[in-house]
Design a protein around this motif. Structure first.
Motif, PDB file in Angstrom:
ATOM      1  N   GLY A  16       0.784  -1.232   0.000  1.00 14.55           N
ATOM      2  CA  GLY A  16       0.000   0.000   0.000  1.00 14.55           C
ATOM      3  C   GLY A  16       0.811   1.275   0.000  1.00 14.55           C
ATOM      4  N   SER A  17       2.136   1.161  -0.071  1.00  8.68           N
ATOM      5  CA  SER A  17       2.984   2.357  -0.068  1.00  8.68           C
ATOM      6  C   SER A  17       2.832   3.107  -1.394  1.00  8.68           C
ATOM      7  N   PRO A  18       3.164   4.416  -1.420  1.00 10.88           N
ATOM      8  CA  PRO A  18       3.043   5.185  -2.669  1.00 10.88           C
ATOM      9  C   PRO A  18       3.805   4.565  -3.832  1.00 10.88           C
ATOM     10  N   LEU A  19       5.000   4.049  -3.586  1.00 14.86           N
ATOM     11  CA  LEU A  19       5.766   3.455  -4.682  1.00 14.86           C
ATOM     12  C   LEU A  19       5.110   2.169  -5.182  1.00 14.86           C
ATOM     13  N   ARG A  20       4.559   1.386  -4.264  1.00 15.07           N
ATOM     14  CA  ARG A  20       3.853   0.181  -4.683  1.00 15.07           C
ATOM     15  C   ARG A  20       2.660   0.543  -5.569  1.00 15.07           C
ATOM     16  N   ARG A  21       1.945   1.584  -5.184  1.00 14.72           N
ATOM     17  CA  ARG A  21       0.779   1.982  -5.969  1.00 14.72           C
ATOM     18  C   ARG A  21       1.200   2.533  -7.325  1.00 14.72           C
ATOM     19  N   LEU A  22       2.311   3.287  -7.336  1.00 12.14           N
ATOM     20  CA  LEU A  22       2.793   3.821  -8.603  1.00 12.14           C
ATOM     21  C   LEU A  22       3.223   2.711  -9.556  1.00 12.14           C
ATOM     22  N   ALA A  23       3.736   1.624  -9.001  1.00 11.81           N
ATOM     23  CA  ALA A  23       4.214   0.520  -9.826  1.00 11.81           C
ATOM     24  C   ALA A  23       3.094  -0.425 -10.223  1.00 11.81           C
ATOM     25  N   SER A  24       1.884  -0.192  -9.704  1.00 12.34           N
ATOM     26  CA  SER A  24       0.770  -1.086  -9.989  1.00 12.34           C
ATOM     27  C   SER A  24       0.028  -0.636 -11.233  1.00 12.34           C
ATOM     28  N   GLU A  25      -0.308  -1.598 -12.090  1.00 10.27           N
ATOM     29  CA  GLU A  25      -1.065  -1.278 -13.302  1.00 10.27           C
ATOM     30  C   GLU A  25      -2.472  -0.824 -12.953  1.00 10.27           C
ATOM     31  N   GLU A  26      -2.998  -1.271 -11.791  1.00 14.90           N
ATOM     32  CA  GLU A  26      -4.340  -0.872 -11.397  1.00 14.90           C
ATOM     33  C   GLU A  26      -4.435   0.629 -11.190  1.00 14.90           C
ATOM     34  N   GLU A  27      -3.322   1.235 -10.839  1.00 16.50           N
ATOM     35  CA  GLU A  27      -3.320   2.672 -10.574  1.00 16.50           C
ATOM     36  C   GLU A  27      -3.637   3.475 -11.833  1.00 16.50           C
ATOM     37  N   LEU A  28      -3.388   2.877 -12.991  1.00 20.40           N
ATOM     38  CA  LEU A  28      -3.595   3.610 -14.236  1.00 20.40           C
ATOM     39  C   LEU A  28      -5.057   3.947 -14.466  1.00 20.40           C
ATOM     40  N   GLY A  29      -5.954   3.125 -13.921  1.00 17.26           N
ATOM     41  CA  GLY A  29      -7.362   3.366 -14.155  1.00 17.26           C
ATOM     42  C   GLY A  29      -7.974   4.346 -13.191  1.00 17.26           C
ATOM     43  N   ARG A  30      -7.192   4.844 -12.255  1.00 13.15           N
ATOM     44  CA  ARG A  30      -7.713   5.773 -11.269  1.00 13.15           C
ATOM     45  C   ARG A  30      -7.369   7.196 -11.668  1.00 13.15           C
ATOM     46  N   ALA A  31      -7.234   8.040 -10.648  1.00 11.51           N
ATOM     47  CA  ALA A  31      -6.971   9.453 -10.940  1.00 11.51           C
ATOM     48  C   ALA A  31      -5.603   9.660 -11.555  1.00 11.51           C
ATOM     49  N   GLY A  32      -4.775   8.628 -11.485  1.00 12.53           N
ATOM     50  CA  GLY A  32      -3.429   8.762 -12.048  1.00 12.53           C
ATOM     51  C   GLY A  32      -2.413   8.912 -10.949  1.00 12.53           C
ATOM     52  N   PRO A  33      -1.235   8.377 -11.141  1.00 13.41           N
ATOM     53  CA  PRO A  33      -0.217   8.425 -10.101  1.00 13.41           C
ATOM     54  C   PRO A  33       0.350   9.827  -9.911  1.00 13.41           C
ATOM     55  N   ALA A  34       0.789  10.077  -8.700  1.00  8.87           N
ATOM     56  CA  ALA A  34       1.411  11.363  -8.408  1.00  8.87           C
ATOM     57  C   ALA A  34       2.873  11.331  -8.831  1.00  8.87           C
ATOM     58  N   SER A  35       3.469  12.493  -8.914  1.00  8.94           N
ATOM     59  CA  SER A  35       4.901  12.566  -9.192  1.00  8.94           C
ATOM     60  C   SER A  35       5.664  12.437  -7.883  1.00  8.94           C
ATOM     61  N   VAL A  36       6.900  12.004  -7.984  1.00  7.56           N
ATOM     62  CA  VAL A  36       7.701  11.777  -6.781  1.00  7.56           C
ATOM     63  C   VAL A  36       9.071  12.407  -6.947  1.00  7.56           C
ATOM     64  N   ILE A  37       9.631  12.806  -5.815  1.00  5.70           N
ATOM     65  CA  ILE A  37      11.018  13.261  -5.755  1.00  5.70           C
ATOM     66  C   ILE A  37      11.758  12.295  -4.852  1.00  5.70           C
ATOM     67  N   LEU A  38      12.763  11.650  -5.387  1.00  6.10           N
ATOM     68  CA  LEU A  38      13.554  10.674  -4.642  1.00  6.10           C
ATOM     69  C   LEU A  38      14.832  11.351  -4.166  1.00  6.10           C
ATOM     70  N   TRP A  39      14.974  11.416  -2.869  1.00  9.70           N
ATOM     71  CA  TRP A  39      16.129  12.097  -2.267  1.00  9.70           C
ATOM     72  C   TRP A  39      16.970  11.078  -1.515  1.00  9.70           C
ATOM     73  N   GLY A  40      18.238  10.981  -1.882  1.00  9.35           N
ATOM     74  CA  GLY A  40      19.105  10.042  -1.194  1.00  9.35           C
ATOM     75  C   GLY A  40      20.505  10.073  -1.767  1.00  9.35           C
ATOM     76  N   PRO A  41      21.449   9.460  -1.071  1.00 10.22           N
ATOM     77  CA  PRO A  41      22.840   9.431  -1.549  1.00 10.22           C
ATOM     78  C   PRO A  41      22.976   8.543  -2.778  1.00 10.22           C
ATOM     79  N   PRO A  42      24.105   8.615  -3.471  1.00 15.07           N
ATOM     80  CA  PRO A  42      24.306   7.778  -4.661  1.00 15.07           C
ATOM     81  C   PRO A  42      24.201   6.297  -4.329  1.00 15.07           C
ATOM     82  N   GLY A  43      23.735   5.534  -5.309  1.00  9.80           N
ATOM     83  CA  GLY A  43      23.723   4.086  -5.168  1.00  9.80           C
ATOM     84  C   GLY A  43      22.611   3.536  -4.312  1.00  9.80           C
TER      85      GLY A  43
END
Length: 458
Positions: free
Chosen positions: A51-78
């Protein structure tokens, strides 16, 4: 998994090249081992739960809904920023576009947005735009992303190694999910390396990895999956070269050859610059000389300007040591001048001496507190007029105004200290400097008590 370079031939047979072993030819090992689904991602479990945001974004079911949100990934290299972007793009047959803030301009951004809008309207196909190093984008370039993000023409997956709260414009930040990635722990890196040795996409079991070499690669990876896989591939190449009979075996010597030194995770222009500098100051303040030398080494190895380090040490010598050991400031100032004249690499020794002096010295922030309290009173309106006997009496007419009248010349007093009011009337008796009983300041405290008694006539 790792923040890895993209490759158009990700699923293709890497092929062979001359005498190079098949498992070492073609695409880099780190690229071949990139996850193809969200379930293959190593680490970042705090972001990948059910049920996490990334899981929902990676789910094909999400395509039929309002649409996935955009994300900003913040972290060190690698830590998996590029990998997660590719995983999201694979889901649901989405189109994948990639830009780098280092080379892309506003024109490039607008072109991607137009193509994404056409793809959505004409083919009902969603576009994932991966934007690497978004912190390098100017405000105007980031503003160009807003229409596409707001109207959901694209699913923006932006990656940054710097704090987005400082480097990303507020409108874009408010329209995106901010997800913080953490360095992989040792178990994650160890499992990744073992899988890469056995996996057909990796080394396909054609090389053995000794426990000592594995431990060394894990330790020097420092939570960076890409670094771990790159080092494993280099060590495997060395092992193949040395193999005379039987399957090649990666030994500790091979691993050491592949990673002769750990790359320092430090960004002179970003958060790490301030975090490591802060840790150096606080370690000296806390009298942990070993930690202080560690942070000094990290700064030096990352190419930090030694003059910047010297200036911080000078400040610490007054703020944290002060009169508990006045010679600490002398050492720090001497180091500041010596570093400017000598330079690296010898300057590291001079800086180390100043750091050690600050760290082992008795501590007092009485001087720091004293000037802070005095400034607070001045800003609060407690200034008052200068007593007449202290005013300048050297100009014509000063005597007629009473300036200097009654002034007691200290050198004429028996102890070189005369009873006299120096502070404005409103501040008589106020103590700003309150010395501690640590180090040399204990002697200062005793002397100051006597001085105040004489000056204030007690």
């Amino acid at each position: 998994m790792a923040d890895l370079f993209s490759s158009p031939g990700l699923d293709d047979d890497p092929g062979t090249g001359g005498d190079v072993p098949t498992v070492l030819a073609g695409a880099p090992l780190a690229v071949r081992m990139r996850p193809r689904s969200i379930d293959e991602v190593v680490g970042q479990q705090h972001l990948l739960g059910p049920g996490s945001p990334l899981r929902r974004l990676a789910s094909e079911e999400e395509l039929g809904r309002a649409g996935p949100a955009s994300v900003i990934l913040w972290g060190p290299p690698g830590t998996g920023k590029t990998t997660l972007a590719h995983v999201l793009a694979r889901s649901g047959g989405r189109r994948f576009a990639e830009l780098s803030a280092v080379t892309a301009g506003v024109k490039d951004v607008r072109k991607v947005m137009e193509e994404a809008r056409d793809g959505r309207d004409l083919y009902r196909r969603q576009t994932v735009l991966f934007l690497d190093e978004i912190h390098r984008f100017t405000k105007a370039q980031q503003d160009a992303l807003l229409p596409g993000v707001e109207n959901r023409w694209v699913v923006l997956v932006a990656a940054t190694t710097e704090n987005p709260n400082f480097s990303v414009v507020t409108p874009l930040l408010s329209r995106s999910l901010l997800l913080t990635l953490q360095p992989l722990d040792d178990d994650d890196v160890r499992g990744l390396l073992e899988r890469a040795v056995a996996d057909p996409r990796g080394l396909a079991g054609e090389v053995e990895l000794s426990p000592e070499a594995l431990a060394h690669l894990v330790r020097l990876a420092d939570g960076d999956a890409r670094r771990a896989l790159t080092a494993l591939e280099a060590a495997a190449g060395t092992a193949f070269d040395d193999a005379s009979a039987g399957p090649p075996r990666i030994t500790l010597a091979h691993a050491e050859t592949a990673l002769d030194r750990a790359a320092v995770r430090y960004d002179r222009a970003g958060d790490q610059h301030y975090d490591v500098a802060s840790a150096l100051i606080k370690s000296m303040r806390g009298s942990d000389v070993d930690a202080a030398l560690h942070y000094l080494a990290r700064m030096l190895e990352a190419g930090e300007d030694p003059r910047f380090i010297a200036r911080r040490i000078v400040i610490s010598a007054s703020e944290d040591v002060g009169m508990a050991d006045p010679s600490a400031l002398q050492t720090a100032v001497a180091a500041l001048h010596a570093v400017a004249q000598i330079g690296m690499p010898e300057a590291r020794i001079i800086l180390a001496q100043a750091v050690v002096h600050n760290a082992v010295a008795p501590k007092s922030n009485a001087v720091y507190n004293g000037i802070g309290a005095a400034i607070a009173d001045v800003r609060g309106g407690l200034a008052g007029t200068v007593p007449p006997h202290l005013r300048d009496a050297h100009y014509s007419g000063a005597a007629r105004l009473g300036h200097g009248k009654g002034y007691q010349y200290s050198h004429d007093a028996p102890a070189g200290v005369a009873e006299q009011q120096y502070a404005p009337d409103e501040l008589v008796g106020r103590d700003y400097y309150v010395p501690t009983d640590r180090g040399f300041e204990a002697q200062v405290r005793e002397r100051l008590t006597r001085l105040r008694r004489i000056v204030r006539g007690r």
